[in-house]
Scaffold this active site. Structure first.
Site, PDB file in Angstrom:
ATOM      1  N   THR A  15       0.823  -1.221   0.000  1.00  0.00           N
ATOM      2  CA  THR A  15       0.000   0.000   0.000  1.00  0.00           C
ATOM      3  C   THR A  15       0.854   1.267   0.000  1.00  0.00           C
ATOM      4  O   THR A  15       0.321   2.368   0.044  1.00  0.00           O
ATOM      5  CB  THR A  15      -0.886   0.033   1.268  1.00  0.00           C
ATOM      6  N   ALA A  17       4.105   4.038  -1.257  1.00  0.00           N
ATOM      7  CA  ALA A  17       4.477   4.738  -2.485  1.00  0.00           C
ATOM      8  C   ALA A  17       5.271   3.811  -3.414  1.00  0.00           C
ATOM      9  O   ALA A  17       5.029   3.774  -4.631  1.00  0.00           O
ATOM     10  CB  ALA A  17       5.303   5.977  -2.141  1.00  0.00           C
ATOM     11  N   ARG A  43      -3.076  -2.553   9.596  1.00  0.00           N
ATOM     12  CA  ARG A  43      -3.943  -1.410   9.271  1.00  0.00           C
ATOM     13  C   ARG A  43      -4.598  -1.571   7.908  1.00  0.00           C
ATOM     14  O   ARG A  43      -5.705  -1.086   7.677  1.00  0.00           O
ATOM     15  CB  ARG A  43      -3.116  -0.100   9.246  1.00  0.00           C
ATOM     16  N   ARG A 103      21.893  -3.756   3.092  1.00  0.00           N
ATOM     17  CA  ARG A 103      22.691  -3.325   1.927  1.00  0.00           C
ATOM     18  C   ARG A 103      24.197  -3.486   2.102  1.00  0.00           C
ATOM     19  O   ARG A 103      24.896  -3.800   1.145  1.00  0.00           O
ATOM     20  CB  ARG A 103      22.399  -1.849   1.603  1.00  0.00           C
ATOM     21  N   CYS A 132      17.680   5.178  -3.503  1.00  0.00           N
ATOM     22  CA  CYS A 132      17.252   5.819  -4.764  1.00  0.00           C
ATOM     23  C   CYS A 132      18.306   6.778  -5.327  1.00  0.00           C
ATOM     24  O   CYS A 132      18.589   6.771  -6.525  1.00  0.00           O
ATOM     25  CB  CYS A 132      15.945   6.565  -4.541  1.00  0.00           C
ATOM     26  N   GLN A 159      16.183  16.347  -3.768  1.00  0.00           N
ATOM     27  CA  GLN A 159      15.340  15.151  -3.714  1.00  0.00           C
ATOM     28  C   GLN A 159      13.858  15.457  -3.468  1.00  0.00           C
ATOM     29  O   GLN A 159      13.507  16.353  -2.700  1.00  0.00           O
ATOM     30  CB  GLN A 159      15.864  14.190  -2.626  1.00  0.00           C
ATOM     31  N   GLY A 163      10.165  10.389  -1.776  1.00  0.00           N
ATOM     32  CA  GLY A 163      11.204   9.513  -1.232  1.00  0.00           C
ATOM     33  C   GLY A 163      11.000   9.238   0.247  1.00  0.00           C
ATOM     34  O   GLY A 163      11.568   8.290   0.793  1.00  0.00           O
ATOM     35  N   HIS A 252      14.242  12.535  -8.313  1.00  0.00           N
ATOM     36  CA  HIS A 252      15.367  13.211  -7.676  1.00  0.00           C
ATOM     37  C   HIS A 252      16.291  13.788  -8.760  1.00  0.00           C
ATOM     38  O   HIS A 252      16.479  13.181  -9.819  1.00  0.00           O
ATOM     39  CB  HIS A 252      16.202  12.230  -6.848  1.00  0.00           C
ATOM     40  N   ASN A 326      12.418   8.732  -8.718  1.00  0.00           N
ATOM     41  CA  ASN A 326      12.886   8.032  -7.511  1.00  0.00           C
ATOM     42  C   ASN A 326      12.047   6.808  -7.177  1.00  0.00           C
ATOM     43  O   ASN A 326      12.539   5.868  -6.558  1.00  0.00           O
ATOM     44  CB  ASN A 326      12.891   8.996  -6.314  1.00  0.00           C
TER      45      ASN A 326
HETATM   46  P1  NAP Z   1       5.202   4.437   2.557  1.00  0.00           P
HETATM   47  O1  NAP Z   1       4.493   5.095   1.433  1.00  0.00           O
HETATM   48  O2  NAP Z   1       5.189   5.083   3.894  1.00  0.00           O
HETATM   49  O3  NAP Z   1       4.658   2.933   2.693  1.00  0.00           O
HETATM   50  C1  NAP Z   1       5.048   2.067   3.710  1.00  0.00           C
HETATM   51  C2  NAP Z   1       4.532   0.671   3.433  1.00  0.00           C
HETATM   52  O4  NAP Z   1       5.033  -0.215   4.436  1.00  0.00           O
HETATM   53  C3  NAP Z   1       3.027   0.573   3.487  1.00  0.00           C
HETATM   54  O5  NAP Z   1       2.572  -0.394   2.574  1.00  0.00           O
HETATM   55  C4  NAP Z   1       2.791   0.088   4.905  1.00  0.00           C
HETATM   56  O6  NAP Z   1       1.578  -0.588   5.090  1.00  0.00           O
HETATM   57  C5  NAP Z   1       3.936  -0.882   5.054  1.00  0.00           C
HETATM   58  N1  NAP Z   1       4.209  -1.187   6.447  1.00  0.00           N
HETATM   59  C6  NAP Z   1       4.470  -0.338   7.446  1.00  0.00           C
HETATM   60  N2  NAP Z   1       4.635  -0.996   8.614  1.00  0.00           N
HETATM   61  C7  NAP Z   1       4.484  -2.309   8.326  1.00  0.00           C
HETATM   62  C8  NAP Z   1       4.522  -3.503   9.110  1.00  0.00           C
HETATM   63  N3  NAP Z   1       4.779  -3.477  10.403  1.00  0.00           N
HETATM   64  N4  NAP Z   1       4.322  -4.686   8.468  1.00  0.00           N
HETATM   65  C9  NAP Z   1       4.064  -4.735   7.153  1.00  0.00           C
HETATM   66  N5  NAP Z   1       4.012  -3.634   6.365  1.00  0.00           N
HETATM   67  C10 NAP Z   1       4.214  -2.437   6.954  1.00  0.00           C
HETATM   68  O7  NAP Z   1       6.746   4.246   2.242  1.00  0.00           O
HETATM   69  P2  NAP Z   1       7.474   3.989   0.830  1.00  0.00           P
HETATM   70  O8  NAP Z   1       7.961   5.268   0.276  1.00  0.00           O
HETATM   71  O9  NAP Z   1       6.623   3.108  -0.036  1.00  0.00           O
HETATM   72  O10 NAP Z   1       8.766   3.224   1.298  1.00  0.00           O
HETATM   73  C11 NAP Z   1       8.736   1.989   1.929  1.00  0.00           C
HETATM   74  C12 NAP Z   1      10.147   1.571   2.281  1.00  0.00           C
HETATM   75  O11 NAP Z   1      10.856   1.273   1.084  1.00  0.00           O
HETATM   76  C13 NAP Z   1      10.964   2.672   2.965  1.00  0.00           C
HETATM   77  O12 NAP Z   1      10.753   2.660   4.346  1.00  0.00           O
HETATM   78  C14 NAP Z   1      12.349   2.370   2.558  1.00  0.00           C
HETATM   79  O13 NAP Z   1      12.952   1.472   3.457  1.00  0.00           O
HETATM   80  C15 NAP Z   1      12.145   1.748   1.205  1.00  0.00           C
HETATM   81  N6  NAP Z   1      12.406   2.720   0.149  1.00  0.00           N
HETATM   82  C16 NAP Z   1      13.416   2.465  -0.604  1.00  0.00           C
HETATM   83  C17 NAP Z   1      13.740   3.300  -1.616  1.00  0.00           C
HETATM   84  C18 NAP Z   1      14.910   3.018  -2.421  1.00  0.00           C
HETATM   85  O14 NAP Z   1      15.437   3.936  -2.973  1.00  0.00           O
HETATM   86  N7  NAP Z   1      15.373   1.826  -2.537  1.00  0.00           N
HETATM   87  C19 NAP Z   1      13.018   4.431  -1.900  1.00  0.00           C
HETATM   88  C20 NAP Z   1      11.944   4.696  -1.104  1.00  0.00           C
HETATM   89  C21 NAP Z   1      11.662   3.803  -0.081  1.00  0.00           C
HETATM   90  P3  NAP Z   1       0.293   0.154   5.736  1.00  0.00           P
HETATM   91  O15 NAP Z   1      -0.362   0.907   4.623  1.00  0.00           O
HETATM   92  O16 NAP Z   1      -0.537  -1.003   6.207  1.00  0.00           O
HETATM   93  O17 NAP Z   1       0.767   1.021   6.831  1.00  0.00           O
HETATM   94  C1  3JM Z   2      14.345   5.488   1.848  1.00  0.00           C
HETATM   95  O1  3JM Z   2      13.367   2.007   8.075  1.00  0.00           O
HETATM   96  C2  3JM Z   2      12.779   3.006   7.694  1.00  0.00           C
HETATM   97  O2  3JM Z   2      12.052   3.651   8.415  1.00  0.00           O
HETATM   98  C3  3JM Z   2      12.925   3.417   6.247  1.00  0.00           C
HETATM   99  C4  3JM Z   2      13.891   4.524   6.024  1.00  0.00           C
HETATM  100  C5  3JM Z   2      14.050   4.804   4.528  1.00  0.00           C
HETATM  101  C6  3JM Z   2      15.050   4.199   3.770  1.00  0.00           C
HETATM  102  C7  3JM Z   2      15.897   3.117   4.366  1.00  0.00           C
HETATM  103  O3  3JM Z   2      16.833   3.428   5.117  1.00  0.00           O
HETATM  104  O4  3JM Z   2      15.618   1.978   4.058  1.00  0.00           O
HETATM  105  C8  3JM Z   2      13.189   5.728   3.930  1.00  0.00           C
HETATM  106  C9  3JM Z   2      13.340   6.049   2.588  1.00  0.00           C
HETATM  107  C10 3JM Z   2      15.199   4.559   2.435  1.00  0.00           C
HETATM  108  C11 3JM Z   2      16.284   3.972   1.611  1.00  0.00           C
HETATM  109  O5  3JM Z   2      16.019   3.571   0.483  1.00  0.00           O
HETATM  110  O6  3JM Z   2      17.433   3.955   2.034  1.00  0.00           O
END
Ligand code: NAP
Ligand code: 3JM
Length: 348
Positions: A15, A17, A43, A103, A132, A159, A163, A252, A326
């Site tokens: 659910t 981003a 949730r 990582r 990203c 950025q 993100g 970004h 991103n």
């Molecule tokens: P987001 O929009 O805040 O979405 C968070 C997602 O995680 C939602 O689907 C949420 O579900 C789920 N979640 C939260 N707590 C959970 C739990 N305890 N068990 C299972 N699912 C849970 O965040 P986002 O931007 O999509 O990013 C998600 C994560 O991907 C980041 O925290 C980061 O680590 C990573 N990320 C990586 C990159 C990259 O560059 N590689 C970029 C952006 C993010 P609910 O809707 O149920 O709360």
């Molecule tokens: C991008 O653990 C967290 O709360 C997520 C923090 C986060 C990260 C991460 O460190 O995994 C938010 C947005 C990233 C990322 O890709 O490094």
């Protein structure tokens, strides 16, 4: 695991981003999909998502969710990955993890397919997707390294708020509306959700992405520094970074300064190498004011490069302006691309 006729895939953080973009991309993936499981927190359990005309119920992610899953794509934050990725591996899944949780582990390949696809084969159950900002930078640096050698990189980032997840985009939208209506802006998410202080992002610039480390750099800056060296297999490469959040939603941008090893190169030499590089689109024509911007990169899978210039005072210095979506190449697309290569090369 031998080659299969269909693969059972799970998306953790479905659910969010990033998760939403992964689901979009899975509509057109080369992976033969046997089934798709959508996981999030309690949730969201019970909500539905339509995929290829069928309704899929979101389930709460638990260790048992991964029974029978071949490939698990994690984007639900580091703590969820730390807890559940080993459980998924225990049950036979290969995990592609979008968080910073694994990582820098030596046993975990950190992969941008255009840069180090061959590292995928060495996985022991978990493959990490880089940050990203790192992904788009190394995609542009690798062809230059291969052609001329590079010794030093200094990057400043610009950025987008997405993100930091969907809640950060909602915060920007609300602050912008409040500011324009003459109301006080409220900040509770950015720069970092759980940190002590929050600042408005609307009509502002925040020189903090992720938490501060003891050395005065932010964790985002340290991710760029450490991940770049690992992906490029260049521990000796000098890298320094300043990461800044700006008030736009998607893609970004980065100002990348790179020192090459070869002397006497021209802008045309560097441009030609980038024009022929996989996954890169050069948009660089100053006389026509052509260069990439966050708005023009949005929705595209490629990394865009423009403003290629030579340092007037240093024979070996070049500037690049690097822009990419991103949520696509920076996250969802790089993840799905790794999964496609895993399947194509039978490396599960
Ligand atoms: P987001 O929009 O805040 O979405 C968070 C997602 O995680 C939602 O689907 C949420 O579900 C789920 N979640 C939260 N707590 C959970 C739990 N305890 N068990 C299972 N699912 C849970 O965040 P986002 O931007 O999509 O990013 C998600 C994560 O991907 C980041 O925290 C980061 O680590 C990573 N990320 C990586 C990159 C990259 O560059 N590689 C970029 C952006 C993010 P609910 O809707 O149920 O709360
Ligand atoms: C991008 O653990 C967290 O709360 C997520 C923090 C986060 C990260 C991460 O460190 O995994 C938010 C947005 C990233 C990322 O890709 O490094």
């Amino acid at each position: 695991m031998g080659k299969k006729s269909a693969y059972r895939v799970a998306v953790v953080g479905a659910t969010g981003a990033v998760g939403e973009r992964i689901i979009d991309l899975l509509h057109h993936t080369k992976i033969p999909l046997g089934s798709l499981k959508l996981l999030a927190s309690s949730r969201s359990a019970g909500k539905t998502v339509t995929f290829k005309g069928k309704e899929i119920k979101i389930e709460e992610a638990t260790p048992e969710s991964f029974e029978g899953v071949d490939i698990a794509l994690f984007s639900a934050g580091g703590s969820v990955s730390k807890k559940l990725a080993p459980e998924a591996v225990k049950r036979g899944s290969v995990v592609i993890d979008n968080t910073s949780a694994f990582r820098m582990d030596e046993q975990v390949p950190l992969v941008v397919p255009e840069v180090n696809a061959e590292d995928i084969k060495a996985h022991q159950g978990i493959i990490a997707n880089p940050n990203c900002s790192t992904i788009q930078m190394v995609a542009a640096l690798k062809p230059i390294q291969d052609a001329f050698g590079i010794s030093r990189v200094i990057v400043s980032t610009y950025q987008a708020v997405s993100g930091s997840g969907t809640s950060a985009s909602v915060e920007l939208e609300k602050q912008a509306k409040d500011y324009l209506a003459g109301k006080e802006m409220e900040a509770s998410i950015l720069p970092v959700k759980g940190d002590k202080r929050h600042y408005p992002i609307a009509f502002n610039a925040l020189p903090q992405i992720d938490v501060f480390e003891k050395n005065g750099y932010t964790f985002e800056e340290m991710k760029m520094i450490n991940e770049t060296k690992k992906i490029m297999h260049m521990p000796q490469l000098k890298v320094s970074a300043t990461c800044v959040r700006l008030p736009f939603f998607r893609s970004h941008a980065e100002s990348v300064y790179v020192e090459v090893n070869e002397q006497g190169l021209t802008v045309a030499d560097v441009r030609k190498i980038l024009e022929n590089a996989p996954g890169i689109i050069v948009q660089d024509n100053p006389s026509q004011q052509e260069y990439p911007t966050p708005l023009t990169a949005e929705g595209h899978k490629e990394v865009f490069v423009g403003r290629i210039r030579k340092d007037p005072d240093d024979e070996r210095g070049f500037h690049l302006w690097v822009v990419s979506d991103n949520l696509l190449k920076g996250a969802a697309w790089n993840t799905v691309e790794i999964a496609e290569q895993l399947v194509a090369n039978n490396s599960l």
